[in-house]
Design a protein around this motif. Sequence first.
Motif, mmCIF file in Angstrom:
data_model
loop_
_atom_site.group_PDB
_atom_site.id
_atom_site.type_symbol
_atom_site.label_atom_id
_atom_site.label_comp_id
_atom_site.label_asym_id
_atom_site.label_seq_id
_atom_site.Cartn_x
_atom_site.Cartn_y
_atom_site.Cartn_z
ATOM 1 N N MET A 1 0.832 -1.197 0.000
ATOM 2 C CA MET A 1 0.000 0.000 0.000
ATOM 3 C C MET A 1 0.866 1.246 0.000
ATOM 4 S SD MET A 1 -2.759 1.451 2.614
ATOM 5 C CE MET A 1 -3.104 3.112 2.113
ATOM 6 N N PRO A 71 -3.633 6.289 -6.143
ATOM 7 C CA PRO A 71 -3.659 7.323 -5.107
ATOM 8 C C PRO A 71 -2.319 8.050 -5.044
ATOM 9 C CG PRO A 71 -4.394 5.203 -4.245
ATOM 10 C CD PRO A 71 -3.814 4.952 -5.585
ATOM 11 N N LEU A 73 -0.270 8.735 -2.657
ATOM 12 C CA LEU A 73 0.812 8.153 -1.857
ATOM 13 C C LEU A 73 1.156 6.734 -2.283
ATOM 14 C CD1 LEU A 73 -0.177 9.493 1.685
ATOM 15 C CD2 LEU A 73 1.451 10.445 0.050
ATOM 16 N N SER A 76 -3.012 1.267 -4.485
ATOM 17 C CA SER A 76 -4.110 1.261 -5.453
ATOM 18 C C SER A 76 -5.412 1.668 -4.773
ATOM 19 C CB SER A 76 -4.261 -0.136 -6.055
ATOM 20 O OG SER A 76 -4.472 -1.065 -5.011
ATOM 21 N N PHE A 77 -6.384 2.028 -5.589
ATOM 22 C CA PHE A 77 -7.682 2.409 -5.050
ATOM 23 C C PHE A 77 -8.426 1.159 -4.570
ATOM 24 C CE2 PHE A 77 -7.713 6.814 -5.763
ATOM 25 C CZ PHE A 77 -7.146 7.102 -6.997
ATOM 26 N N GLN A 78 -8.819 1.178 -3.296
ATOM 27 C CA GLN A 78 -9.592 0.066 -2.736
ATOM 28 C C GLN A 78 -11.057 0.472 -2.734
ATOM 29 O OE1 GLN A 78 -7.886 -2.790 -1.602
ATOM 30 N NE2 GLN A 78 -6.124 -1.784 -2.535
ATOM 31 N N ILE A 79 -11.686 0.306 -3.875
ATOM 32 C CA ILE A 79 -13.076 0.755 -4.033
ATOM 33 C C ILE A 79 -13.987 -0.463 -4.132
ATOM 34 C CG2 ILE A 79 -14.627 2.137 -5.440
ATOM 35 C CD1 ILE A 79 -12.748 4.126 -5.520
#
Lengths: 149, 141
Positions: A1, A71, A73, A76-79
């Motif tokens: 992350m 993102p 920083l 990946s996007f955790q959507i």
Amino acid sequence: MGNVMASIVSSLLIGTLFGVGLTISQMINPMKVLGFLDFSGNWDPTLGMVLVGALVGAVPGFSLARKWSAPLLGGSFQIPTRKQLDSRLLFGAAIFGVGWGLSGFCPGPALAALSSGGYQVFLFVGAMIIGMALARLYPVARKLNPQSD
Amino acid sequence: MENFSPVSGLFGGLLIGLAASLLILLNGRIAGISGIVGGAFVVSMSDWFWRLAFVAGLILGPVLVTATTGFAPNIDISSGTPTLIGAGLLVGFGTRLGSGCTSGHGVCGIARGSPRSMVATAVFFAVAVCTVFVMRHLVDG
């Protein structure tokens, strides 16, 4: 992350901002929340204004995020990906609604209130954590991907 | 409507929404508190750090407001101990089963246009309103 340190620092700052928002809006006060939910009592529309403000603040971020590849920083996007309306969603929302209506507390305000709310808040938060753990025993709930909220 | 505080409500809400925007843009995460906390049950320990940091911030926020402005919000709890415990269990269980809460579905879900979240939000609001009606106007105390 991405960079772990960066995610910790940013999460701390963003969580603080969230907590400040809960305080200024007084959503940290269950009586204020119940005042909105009590349509036939002395109705307090404040929660509605809070939601309006929150959406104004949140929509731009999610609109931008849709266009970015990652993102800022890293990671990946955790959507959430689930699309269908199912019984888990409906029952879960209903069960949550009962608990919210009984107390005026939902997870965010309850945690934020730990600093000043006294032993009652600890009771609620303790029970909430147990309730969350119990949900894992529910066979259907166990299949839920926690990141697909 | 004597308790209506639209300005502080709107402003506080803006900060909450801003926090949600920042969390998704910087960390790629949904600012749904039930998911941030509840998710800790299933992820590896390395994923706990940012979650603990976020919750620490949540708890720190009110302290910061009081320290800098002197404003200490009321936390008026009218529910008795059994009700608080029961409510806590229901909130914990329900938010995990339903994959979200007021911040996850009500703010983030609606902000990103999720039909699931819009429905969930409508359901928990409607049920909460009914619950309050029953508790305040039908049942004594």
